[in-house]
Design an enzyme around this catalytic site. Structure first.
Site, PDB file in Angstrom:
ATOM      1  N   GLY A 241       9.602  18.294  17.423  1.00 49.28           N
ATOM      2  CA  GLY A 241      10.740  18.381  16.613  1.00 49.28           C
ATOM      3  C   GLY A 241      10.341  17.999  15.215  1.00 49.28           C
ATOM      4  O   GLY A 241       9.203  18.073  14.761  1.00 49.28           O
ATOM      5  N   SER A 242      11.184  17.508  14.424  1.00 46.70           N
ATOM      6  CA  SER A 242      11.036  17.185  13.169  1.00 46.70           C
ATOM      7  C   SER A 242      10.388  15.746  12.757  1.00 46.70           C
ATOM      8  O   SER A 242      10.146  15.068  13.830  1.00 46.70           O
ATOM      9  CB  SER A 242      12.526  16.866  12.321  1.00 46.70           C
ATOM     10  OG  SER A 242      13.064  15.817  12.919  1.00 46.70           O
ATOM     11  N   GLY A 246      10.034  12.184  14.805  1.00 49.32           N
ATOM     12  CA  GLY A 246       8.716  11.726  15.283  1.00 49.32           C
ATOM     13  C   GLY A 246       8.561  10.168  14.774  1.00 49.32           C
ATOM     14  O   GLY A 246       8.028   9.068  15.318  1.00 49.32           O
ATOM     15  N   GLU A 263       4.590  16.454  18.365  1.00 45.97           N
ATOM     16  CA  GLU A 263       4.054  17.766  17.690  1.00 45.97           C
ATOM     17  C   GLU A 263       5.423  17.933  16.525  1.00 45.97           C
ATOM     18  O   GLU A 263       6.345  18.411  17.000  1.00 45.97           O
ATOM     19  CB  GLU A 263       4.000  18.911  18.584  1.00 45.97           C
ATOM     20  CG  GLU A 263       3.120  19.946  18.442  1.00 45.97           C
ATOM     21  CD  GLU A 263       3.994  21.047  17.984  1.00 45.97           C
ATOM     22  OE1 GLU A 263       4.255  21.222  16.677  1.00 45.97           O
ATOM     23  OE2 GLU A 263       4.569  21.806  18.592  1.00 45.97           O
TER      24      GLU A 263
HETATM   25  C1  UN1 Z   1       6.437  25.958  17.904  1.00 47.54           C
HETATM   26  O1  UN1 Z   1       7.075  26.495  16.839  1.00 47.54           O
HETATM   27  O2  UN1 Z   1       7.064  24.618  18.224  1.00 47.54           O
HETATM   28  O3  UN1 Z   1       1.786  29.483  17.747  1.00 47.54           O
HETATM   29  C2  UN1 Z   1       5.437  26.216  18.767  1.00 47.54           C
HETATM   30  C3  UN1 Z   1       2.789  29.450  17.988  1.00 47.54           C
HETATM   31  C4  UN1 Z   1       3.604  29.640  19.053  1.00 47.54           C
HETATM   32  C5  UN1 Z   1       4.134  28.451  19.318  1.00 47.54           C
HETATM   33  C6  UN1 Z   1       5.054  27.622  18.285  1.00 47.54           C
HETATM   34  N1  UN1 Z   1       2.597  29.945  20.246  1.00 47.54           N
HETATM   35  O4  UN1 Z   1       3.591  30.052  17.035  1.00 47.54           O
END
Ligand code: UN1
EC number: 1.2.1.3
Length: 509
Positions: A241-242, A246, A263
């Site tokens: 998320g944002s 996080g 992430e």
């Molecule tokens: C995301 O935007 O959280 O590499 C994941 C990519 C995708 C996954 C994105 N396979 O753009």
């Protein structure tokens, strides 16, 4: 060029109900919150959210299931993931429908997201026979050192609306192969696809005789997520998320010495060097910047172009942007669907106002579309903005299709600009000069977790590790050796002699 006819909310509701029925999902109807579609911006059905008691019961049940699951041999755990992959293949169309209805993705990208789930299942099945530990040479005679990997515990997966299913699957397929059990708290914006994925995994567990509670879904708002974050029975929180989210999750999990895998936001850039193949660059840039309506964490947000080719490239991009078909994501000719909400549209418009106040000039796009046909939906033209400096707004992640274009003279300057943002997820260089490409990929090049050559910043394959540095959070998910985050290692010293030899030549007794 612009699809002005959109499905009605009633059409979408029927299509969602048909897909859910084909998937065998019982919708927990209620009035706690609503499933909605960004295609019209309207609610589809009311849903029941998990109560505090549901959350407590879920944590206890997944913890209990973990005690059995961790002792199930890993290749047998892989059979559950294999079955899930088969069910995902069987239901690819219906799952893609739900992704389009709830996240607004165009058909090809929605199918691609389901394919990403299938791919990670295949990967995790293989992984279930490859959870390798090393054997290490001992300094003592008659001794052996070994590294062993064990299941970690219950994993809490908190996912975002933009990859409502794939990000869950990266975490879940790998965690299950690793012997963990999973609780999923999806975005409130995408409950239906979450119900569908949970249903297929429940079916897979039943089919292979795995414990029912290896996976549980909790629909709810942030208070549900917070319970998972703070509960010491959850060994790992994997949150997407944002950066703002996080910043809250990371310290709270750390305060109880739990593990987190974050992430978060990206502010991804591409450098376009003078030798770049411009046909390829234009295609790569437009997909990465305007695809998914700019709502991937890997979306291309900054373009750093060599001054000598800037006019040519900008002219080609401007022409391509003006032709982008925007509208109904179910229409096969559409390339840009809606933003997730009118709030996202407002955020985009605010960023554009700020960019202009900070000296930026709009080169193409930026207008709202379909406001009459769908006043509660957020359709927008992807926008190219020329900037002379990396001002505040350029250094932020705005989750919308805005591409800021700036120029450079030397590659060193381009790399410095590239790295001079708080985020560090994805990056790329378009060049035919090998020295430039290698420098960009080197320790003094891109500071991101993903660095590409002659391909855009988005659309990573599942085989590599996915994640980034700095405010992106540092976590790695999906392929390569990201599985280690879902397990705990133990170092074993085994003495197979009959003499007690102490390490470092210590003598005692
Ligand atoms: C995301 O935007 O959280 O590499 C994941 C990519 C995708 C996954 C994105 N396979 O753009």
């Amino acid at each position: 060029m612009t699809g002005t006819t959109l499905p009605t909310t009633e059409d979408l509701r029927t299509r969602a109900r048909d897909s859910l029925a084909a998937l065998g999902v019982t919708v927990p109807e209620g009035d706690d919150f609503s499933a909605r579609s960004p295609i019209t911006g309207d609610d589809l059905f009311g849903l029941r959210a998990a109560t505090a008691a549901d959350t407590e019961e879920t944590i206890a049940a997944t913890r209990e299931a973990f005690l059995t699951w961790r002792t199930t041999p890993a290749p047998r755990r892989g059979e559950l993931v294999r079955r899930l992959g088969e069910l995902l293949r069987d239901h690819k169309g219906e799952l893609a429908d739900l992704i389009t209805i709830e996240a607004g993705k165009i058909r090809s990208e929605a199918l691609g997201e389901v394919q990403e789930m299938i791919d990670i299942c295949d990967f995790a099945v293989g992984l279930s026979r490859q959870l390798y530990g090393r054997t290490i040479a001992s300094e003592r005679p008659g001794h052996r050192l070994a590294e062993t990997w064990h299941p970690l515990g219950v994993v809490g997966v908190i996912s975002a609306f933009n990859f409502p299913a794939a990000v869950w699957s990266w975490n879940t397929a790998v965690a299950l192969a690793c012997g963990d059990t999973v609780i999923w708290k999806p975005s409130e914006l995408t409950p239906l696809i979450s119900l569908a994925c949970d249903r297929l995994l429940t079916q897979a567990a039943e089919d292979v005789g795995a414990p029912r509670d290896v996976h549980r879904l909790l629909l709810g708002d942030r208070t549900t997520g917070e319970k998972l974050v703070d509960d010491p029975r959850i060994a790992l929180i994997s949150a997407t998320g944002s950066t703002r989210m996080g910043r809250e999750v990371g310290p709270r999990v750390a305060a109880r010495f739990g593990r987190s895998l974050l992430e978060l936001g990206g502010n991804n850039a591409a450098v376009v060097a003078p030798s770049a193949d411009l046909d390829l660059a234009v295609q790569g840039i437009v997909f990465a910047a305007a695809g998914t309506a700019g709502q991937r964490c890997t979306t291309l947000r900054r373009l750093i172009v060599h001054r000598d080719i800037a006019d040519t490239l900008i002219a080609r991009l401007t022409a391509a942007y003006r032709k982008l078909p925007i509208g109904d994501p179910f229409d096969e000719t559409t390339l840009v669907g809606p933003l997730i909400s009118t709030t996202a549209l407002d955020t985009m418009q605010d960023a554009l106002t700020r960019a202009q106040a900070e000296g930026g000039k709009i080169l193409a796009g930026g207008n709202r579309r379909l406001a009459d046909a769908a006043p509660r939906a957020g359709y927008a033209e992807p926008v190219l903005v020329r900037v002379d400096a990396q001002t505040d707004v350029v250094r932020e992640e705005t989750f919308a299709p805005i591409l800021y274009v700036q120029t450079y003279d030397t590659l060193e300057e381009a790399i410095a600009l590239h790295n001079d943002v708080p985020q560090g997820l994805s990056s790329s260089i378009f060049t035919r000069d090998q020295q430039e490409a290698e420098l960009f990929l080197s320790a003094e090049g891109s500071d991101c977790g993903i660095a590409n050559v002659n391909i855009g910043t988005s659309g990573a394959e599942i085989g590599g590790a996915f994640g980034g540095e700095k405010e992106t959070g540092g976590g790695r998910e999906s392929g390569s050796d990201a599985w280690r985050a879902y397990m705990r290692s133990a170092t074993n010293t085994i003495n197979y002699s009959s003499r007690l030899a102490l390490a470092q030549n210590v003598s005692f007794l």
